[in-house]
Design an enzyme around this catalytic site. Sequence first.
Site, short mmCIF file in Angstrom:
data_model
loop_
_atom_site.label_atom_id
_atom_site.label_comp_id
_atom_site.label_asym_id
_atom_site.label_seq_id
_atom_site.Cartn_x
_atom_site.Cartn_y
_atom_site.Cartn_z
N CYS A 80 0.80 -1.22 0.00
CA CYS A 80 0.00 0.00 0.00
C CYS A 80 0.83 1.27 0.00
O CYS A 80 1.99 1.27 0.39
CB CYS A 80 -0.87 0.08 1.25
SG CYS A 80 -1.89 -1.33 1.54
N GLY A 107 0.69 0.16 -5.16
CA GLY A 107 -0.53 -0.64 -5.13
C GLY A 107 -1.42 -0.29 -6.29
O GLY A 107 -1.69 0.89 -6.52
N ASN A 144 -0.79 1.29 5.78
CA ASN A 144 0.19 0.55 5.00
C ASN A 144 0.93 -0.36 5.97
O ASN A 144 1.52 0.12 6.93
CB ASN A 144 1.16 1.53 4.33
CG ASN A 144 2.32 0.85 3.62
OD1 ASN A 144 3.38 1.41 3.47
ND2 ASN A 144 2.13 -0.37 3.16
N SER A 165 13.60 -1.91 -12.85
CA SER A 165 14.02 -2.16 -11.47
C SER A 165 15.54 -2.35 -11.33
O SER A 165 16.10 -2.06 -10.28
CB SER A 165 13.29 -3.37 -10.90
OG SER A 165 13.51 -4.49 -11.71
#
Length: 462
Positions: free
Chosen positions: A15, A43, A117, A298
């Site tokens: 989250c 999210g 979260n 990434s």
Amino acid sequence: MYNGLVCSDKLNEECGIVGIYSNDIQDISKLTYFGLYSLQHRGQESCGIAVNNKGKIKYCKGMGLVSEVFDDDVLKNLDGNISIGHVRYSTTGESRASNAQPLVVKYKNGDIALAHNGNLVNARTIREILEEEGVVLQTTIDTEVIVNLIARYHKFGIESAIKKVMELIRGSYALVLTMGDMLIGVRDPYGIRPLCIGKLKKGFVIASESCALDTIGADFIRDVEPGEIIIIDAKGMKSIPYDKWCKKSLCIFELIYFARPDSIMDGISVYLARKEAGRILARESKVDADVVISVPDSGTAAAIGFSEESGIPFSEGLIKNRYVGRTFIKPSQELREQGVRLKLNVLKENIKGKRVVLVDDSIVRGTTIRWIVDILKSAGAKEVHVRISSPPVKYPCFFGIDTPERKQLIGAKNTTEEIRKLINADSLSYLSIEGLIKTTGKNGGFCLACFNGDYPMEVPLE
Ligand code: SF4
């Protein structure tokens, strides 16, 4: 989630949260929308905004991306001077609209909206106690337990109520909540999930990451300290520090993968930490090669660091389709064999006939990296040397990160050499745990449990 040709093989953040207090009441819901927009990477399943107008809370939440759930008309209707927002990807609690946040409840003294979260490790026990006492819970998420406890103890005053709740709940939590005329932010005593504070011209922002502050034009003030409670109202901002010692344990995976590279977290530049990981990796695991490429996006910062340190040129080798959203249409086995590649494709010109260093941030199950090594070799790479800018993931997370069961973690049951063979690479090296800590420029203060099994608190048995 199905994600191109192969299932996504990353750990997933659960989250992102944002809370805004403004003395200038125009467009607070739009500001919250843009804040959430910048936290969308945390999210993608559901999202919501709740706005407090003199103690009355209106909200809108739904399944989907921020851009899918909200439009101008919806946002216009959310008027007030305090707002909180949430984006969610979750395994704790099913994926359904009633589990979307913020959670808004009515209690004796008014309305509360709360966004969370993290993940509580003792939510089930507290849930059972509440249910035995006749409390009817409407969702399957931990957040409802927190809201219920705050409402229950509110008679002691909000500060005491939150302190009491913090004594009862265990796990990771970064919270924003609004009730009465206040915006409140809370970070768990270990500081596992991030939370920071920013200043608007006429107000304050509390958010999971500093990139949300930048997006809405707020100046970063500082991170919320572990265990700290922040209360913002018409008088300004008040801090209530935590008075019991806990070992600070920021989730190191925030720096490795979850957070946006342009965020600063607990004083650490996420981008620079990732780049440094690549540099240290290059020193720890030297290789003769012609080109360094990354798994976009990434692995890119670490690949640049690897290239700078090793002197091997960095080049684009894999092209990502940036317009792939969520797709639930899986190609049949036949289509797979035809090589349907939705998400990544090889830039053959840059890798053909070359010895390639392929840098990524982590390996979870090993499915994606194996496929990438295969497509690079099919496209003519002479050798593929895989370098991972974090240690092997060996243990599941209990603090709000979606990890598969331990038996599905390729690093839990195989040696590095066994993994190398499984993914068909010419060589494979991971960053050491010591190297990972060095990337932060600090001596410690991180949760590293998915690498070493040393959880900052007692966790449920698997
Ligand atoms: S176990 Fe891993 S993913 Fe979970 S909080 Fe700790 S470092 Fe982060």
